[in-house]
Design a protein around this motif. Structure first.
Motif, short mmCIF file in Angstrom:
data_model
loop_
_atom_site.label_atom_id
_atom_site.label_comp_id
_atom_site.label_asym_id
_atom_site.label_seq_id
_atom_site.Cartn_x
_atom_site.Cartn_y
_atom_site.Cartn_z
N LEU A 162 -9.88 11.01 -7.46
CA LEU A 162 -9.79 12.58 -8.15
C LEU A 162 -8.77 13.43 -6.79
O LEU A 162 -7.71 13.64 -7.18
N ILE A 163 -8.65 12.43 -5.86
CA ILE A 163 -8.08 13.50 -4.71
C ILE A 163 -6.34 12.70 -4.44
O ILE A 163 -5.19 13.48 -4.50
N TYR A 164 -6.61 11.61 -4.51
CA TYR A 164 -4.72 11.26 -4.66
C TYR A 164 -3.97 11.34 -5.86
O TYR A 164 -2.96 11.87 -6.50
N ALA A 165 -5.12 11.27 -7.28
CA ALA A 165 -4.52 12.10 -8.69
C ALA A 165 -3.77 13.36 -8.95
O ALA A 165 -3.20 13.54 -9.61
N THR A 166 -4.86 14.00 -8.43
CA THR A 166 -4.53 15.54 -8.53
C THR A 166 -4.04 15.95 -7.70
O THR A 166 -3.12 16.63 -8.08
N VAL A 167 -3.81 15.66 -5.68
CA VAL A 167 -2.69 15.67 -5.50
C VAL A 167 -1.12 16.00 -5.86
O VAL A 167 -0.79 16.60 -5.80
N GLY A 168 -0.70 13.96 -5.80
CA GLY A 168 0.49 14.17 -5.91
C GLY A 168 0.76 13.12 -7.33
O GLY A 168 1.94 13.03 -7.98
N GLY A 169 -0.09 13.39 -8.45
CA GLY A 169 0.10 13.03 -9.19
C GLY A 169 1.14 11.46 -9.72
O GLY A 169 0.42 10.97 -8.92
N MET A 170 1.87 11.10 -10.88
CA MET A 170 2.25 10.23 -11.20
C MET A 170 3.18 9.48 -9.74
O MET A 170 2.85 8.48 -9.62
N TRP A 171 3.69 10.81 -9.50
CA TRP A 171 4.18 10.13 -7.79
C TRP A 171 3.09 9.03 -6.81
O TRP A 171 3.14 7.89 -6.77
N SER A 172 1.52 9.87 -6.92
CA SER A 172 0.92 9.09 -6.06
C SER A 172 0.25 8.04 -6.81
O SER A 172 -0.03 6.97 -5.86
N ILE A 173 0.32 8.50 -8.08
CA ILE A 173 -0.06 7.11 -8.55
C ILE A 173 0.61 5.56 -8.39
O ILE A 173 0.07 5.09 -8.24
N THR A 174 1.56 6.10 -8.36
CA THR A 174 3.15 4.87 -8.65
C THR A 174 2.73 4.40 -7.15
O THR A 174 2.93 3.26 -6.97
N LEU A 175 2.41 5.26 -6.33
CA LEU A 175 2.56 4.58 -4.32
C LEU A 175 1.47 3.89 -4.47
O LEU A 175 1.77 3.22 -3.80
N ALA A 176 0.40 5.01 -5.10
CA ALA A 176 -1.06 3.57 -4.91
C ALA A 176 -1.24 2.78 -5.61
O ALA A 176 -1.87 0.98 -5.06
N ASP A 177 -0.95 2.74 -6.49
CA ASP A 177 -0.93 1.78 -7.43
C ASP A 177 0.77 0.23 -6.76
O ASP A 177 0.05 -1.02 -7.07
N MET A 178 1.60 0.89 -5.80
CA MET A 178 2.26 -0.11 -5.33
C MET A 178 1.32 -0.73 -4.36
O MET A 178 1.38 -2.56 -4.51
N GLY A 179 0.37 -0.47 -3.88
CA GLY A 179 0.10 -0.87 -2.41
C GLY A 179 -1.74 -1.49 -3.35
O GLY A 179 -1.57 -2.52 -2.37
N GLN A 180 -2.08 -0.95 -5.05
CA GLN A 180 -2.80 -1.83 -5.19
C GLN A 180 -2.43 -3.46 -5.60
O GLN A 180 -3.11 -4.13 -5.89
N PHE A 181 -1.16 -3.08 -6.00
CA PHE A 181 -0.66 -4.30 -6.93
C PHE A 181 -0.33 -5.88 -5.68
O PHE A 181 -0.90 -6.54 -5.96
N ILE A 182 0.16 -5.24 -4.31
CA ILE A 182 0.13 -6.09 -3.69
C ILE A 182 -1.19 -6.60 -3.24
O ILE A 182 -1.46 -7.73 -2.76
N ILE A 183 -2.22 -5.79 -2.44
CA ILE A 183 -3.68 -5.68 -2.63
C ILE A 183 -4.26 -7.05 -3.91
O ILE A 183 -4.60 -7.72 -2.94
N MET A 184 -3.24 -6.78 -4.76
CA MET A 184 -3.84 -7.86 -5.89
C MET A 184 -3.48 -8.74 -5.66
O MET A 184 -3.87 -10.22 -6.03
N THR A 185 -1.87 -8.97 -5.01
CA THR A 185 -1.33 -10.03 -5.29
C THR A 185 -2.22 -11.38 -3.98
O THR A 185 -2.31 -12.02 -4.48
N ILE A 186 -1.98 -10.28 -3.18
CA ILE A 186 -2.48 -11.49 -1.74
C ILE A 186 -4.20 -11.56 -2.46
O ILE A 186 -4.63 -12.58 -1.64
N GLY A 187 -4.98 -10.69 -2.46
CA GLY A 187 -6.63 -10.84 -2.33
C GLY A 187 -6.55 -12.20 -3.82
O GLY A 187 -7.32 -13.02 -3.26
N VAL A 188 -6.62 -12.12 -5.14
CA VAL A 188 -5.86 -13.04 -6.17
C VAL A 188 -5.31 -14.35 -6.07
O VAL A 188 -5.66 -15.89 -5.69
N PHE A 189 -4.14 -14.27 -5.68
CA PHE A 189 -3.36 -15.46 -5.67
C PHE A 189 -3.22 -15.87 -4.41
O PHE A 189 -2.96 -17.30 -4.60
N MET A 190 -3.38 -15.35 -2.87
CA MET A 190 -3.19 -16.38 -1.87
C MET A 190 -4.57 -15.80 -1.22
O MET A 190 -4.71 -16.95 0.18
#
Length: 526
Positions: A162-190
């Protein structure tokens, strides 16, 4: 040393809040808040598309399927990847050029009628259930790791989203998604894939210790595989949460290439998940609930600390889907549902708009929203309101998966034909689309109800495949029949649609000039 896993996951949650504050600094108008200013390049676009489509079903469910069925467990995530590929290669460039915010707005521009706005009610239900299901999924990880009650886990995780989605909308979600994408890649593939496979003795170790059916690509059964493609591939083609990501692309080329990259990544993610599940079947036999396999591998197979990163990868997949559903719901309400309800409650004027005037009014509404600074706080309030509603649903309803299944069934069975038909068939009409949505939705619901009454187990009722098939068949038949029986779409509307999908939206100045002309004509008639 279990505290190290807790510390890693806690650090991830704090990082998501930081992304929210960071993204808020880039918000100046509605387009920034809802579609990241339509300014994402290839890397950010591919990352956010991967993050929104790979949720709990992909990370937790995919590994669980690998544990139960072997390599054929990759079909679920593959169906998601194929949906992203088809959307990106066939439709995304044209959708990006429309410069709109919602699926319902596309229908209005294509058919020149406001009757298709009723689709927004179905889309709202779908996005809310998607967010609620994802909230319940990441809460299950917190229950295992922190030992919290389920309701507290939902509240804590939901507060972060709620905090990051409400405060920054799609920009915050995009930045969070990019961080999440990196973590997903490292966590699963590496981490999860190489470590679990190595401890199981490599591929040869799997072959020596698992039954032959684990290596059968069709091992889970043709019916299950078809179900995944019907639900996930078709659903991804028309979901508001997915389209809203398409609208963030900077250019049609970014939407095509970035989306294609995301689709290929999803398929590879599915293969990796299935192999991790197979390794877990060797290392951790006897797990009764296959959705527990992901957390078991992270906590019992991976070294302490690394397991925390893997858990963060799973939570990342779930939170990105939850935040995507949340902002999609807020967008649909603000852009479609409220105007629909206002139109139903207000008295109609003495002169009905022509199809082309409907298009120009809809165009003006979307264009003005693009620049509106004052609407940002209104959108924030809707995200906050729906965030609270989603948390309540996740806590109060133990089986939100059933609700999501119903929403998905109506989405595909009721709306798919009208939406895809409008994109590929020029002869399709507004009347055909409207009646196709009505008959498809009603047929899906009736079939589901009949099967539920007769059901001997949960897969014969709400979770059966037949409701979608009935809805699709009825919807397709009615769409074609009514379209051929009614006047073709107004030539001016169709010409404007074709020009827009090929050349892009008209200028804001032209849109406002058209809207003023319509308003002046209406005043003269009063």
């Amino acid at each position: 040393m279990e505290w190290l896993n807790v510390a890693v996951l806690s650090l991830y949650l704090v990082g998501m809040i930081v992304f929210g504050v960071w993204g808020a600094r880039r918000i100046s108008n509605t387009a920034d808040y809802l579609v990241a200013g339509r300014n994402l390049g290839g890397t950010l676009y591919a990352g956010t598309m991967v993050a929104v489509v790979l949720g709990g079903a992909s990370a937790v469910g995919g590994i669980g399927l690998g544990y139960a069925y072997g390599i054929s467990g990759f079909w679920l995530v593959t169906a998601i990847g194929v949906g992203v590929l088809v959307l990106s290669l066939a439709f995304a460039p044209a959708l990006q050029r429309l410069r709109i915010f919602t699926v319902s707005q596309m229908l209005t521009l294509r058919y020149g009628t406001e009757s298709t706005q009723a689709s927004s009610l179905i889309m709202l239900a779908y996005t809310l259930m998607l967010a609620a299901t994802s909230s319940g999924a990441y809460a299950s990880v917190f229950v295992v790791l922190f030992g919290w009650e389920r309701w507290l886990s939902i509240l804590v995780g939901g507060a972060v989203v709620l905090i990051y989605a409400t405060v920054g909308g799609m920009w915050s979600i995009t930045l969070a998604d990019m961080g999440q994408f990196i973590i997903m890649t490292i966590g699963v593939f590496m981490l999860m894939l190489p470590i679990s496979l190595s401890q199981a003795g490599g591929w040869s170790g799997l072959q020596g210790r698992l039954d032959a059916e684990f290596f059968d690509i069709g091992g889970m059964g043709l019916q299950s595989i078809i179900t995944y493609f019907v639900i996930y591939t078709l659903g991804l083609l028309i979901g508001q949460d997915i389209w809203q990501r398409v609208f963030t692309a900077k250019t049609p080329g970014v939407a095509r290439l970035g989306g294609t990259t995301a689709g290929v990544y999803c398929i590879l993610f599915g293969v990796a998940g299935a192999i991790i599940g197979m390794a877990a079947a060797v290392l951790l036999p006897g797990i009764e609930v296959r959705d527990d396999v992901f957390a078991s591998v992270a906590l019992e197979v991976l070294p302490v600390g690394i397991g925390g990163i893997a858990l963060a990868a799973g939570v990342a997949a779930m939170m990105s889907t939850a935040s995507g559903g949340l902002i999609a719901a807020a967008t649909v309400v603000q852009a479609d549902v409220i105007p629909l309800l206002k139109g139903m409650s207000e008295k109609r004027g003495p002169r009905k708009l022509t199809p082309m005037e409907v298009v120009k009014v809809a165009d003006a509404s979307a264009a003005r929203a693009e620049q509106a600074e004052e609407d940002v706080n209104i959108n924030r309030r809707w995200v906050l309101i729906f965030g609270v509603i989603v948390l309540f649903i996740a806590m109060a309803v133990p089986d939100v998966v059933a609700a999501l299944t119903i929403a998905y069934d109506i989405l595909v069975g009721g709306l798919l034909v009208a939406i895809i038909g409008g994109l590929v068939w020029k002869r399709g009409t507004g009347a055909g689309a409207t009646w196709a949505m009505i008959t498809g939705s009603v047929g899906t619901l009736i079939t589901m109800g009949v099967l539920e009454i007769r059901a001997e187990n949960r897969f014969d009722g709400v979770f059966a495949n037949e409701p979608i098939y009935v809805g699709l068949i009825l919807s397709a038949f009615v769409y074609v029949a009514v379209s051929l029986a009614t006047k073709p779409t107004d030539p001016e509307v169709l010409a404007a649609w074709i020009k827009r999908t090929k050349e892009g939206a008209p200028s804001l100045e032209q849109v406002e000039e058209d809207a003023r002309g319509i308003e002046e004509e209406l005043l003269k008639k009063v």
